[in-house]
Design a protein around this motif. Structure first.
Motif: not given
Length: 187
Positions: A48-65
């Motif tokens: 669950f924690i890995i899935a959450l990080f796999h949502v939050l980390m690319p989301l932050a990256g997408l916004w920065m990108g």
């Protein structure tokens, strides 16, 4: 017949392949941790924690990108391709080195967070690259999260039952896929 339908399916397939490539880290590490022995409750929590990080980390990256894309225009596409090449190459090189990392306890909160962060850091970078292109943000991050969570469950459960023969090659395969996408973005 909708002309946009092939483009939508192309996007879904591309994002799905990227999600699988990024999830291979979670599968590989899950195999290694699972081979040391892990409780099913910890498997569910870690996944669950890995899935959450796999949502939050690319989301932050997408916004920065997306922000970087507005500033740089077409240069951002080339930068995203180079970033994917570097990330993929790094994953392949790490596999070839076969360095052993210091042990830690993945059943503690800090151990779980460290594991989730370590397998999601490349998702952040890929998110930056993808943020430089137009695409469905929520589809992307949900597919990344689903792939990361499901592949970590699979890795942890398989690791409980099988040897390490898959673990060392999973990261290399993910790296090769990222290199392929990097080359695609550069062409």
């Amino acid at each position: 017949m909708d002309v946009a339908a092939p483009m939508v399916w192309g996007q879904i397939i591309s994002i799905g392949l990227l999600a699988l490539a990024l999830g291979l880290d979670a599968l590989s590490l899950g195999l290694g941790i699972g081979m040391r022995g892990i409780r099913k409750r910890d498997i569910a929590l870690i996944s669950f924690i890995i899935a959450l990080f796999h949502v939050l980390m690319p989301l932050a990256g997408l916004w920065m990108g997306g922000y970087i894309s507005l500033m740089l225009g077409k240069v951002a596409t080339a930068c995203g391709g180079v970033l994917l090449l570097l990330l993929g190459g790094h994953m392949v090189v790490n596999t070839l080195r076969k360095e052993e990392s210091a042990g830690y306890n993945p059943s503690t909160l800090w151990g779980m967070l460290l594991l989730a962060f370590s397998v999601s850091v490349d998702s952040f970078s890929v998110g930056i690259s993808l943020g430089m292109f137009s695409g469905d943000v929520w589809l992307t991050v949900l597919m990344f999260g689903a792939a990361g969570g499901l592949m970590s469950v699979a890795g942890l459960l398989l690791g409980r039952r099988v040897g390490s023969w898959i673990g060392e090659y999973g990261e290399a395969l993910g790296g090769v896929i990222l290199v392929g996408f990097g080359i695609h973005f550069l062409l």
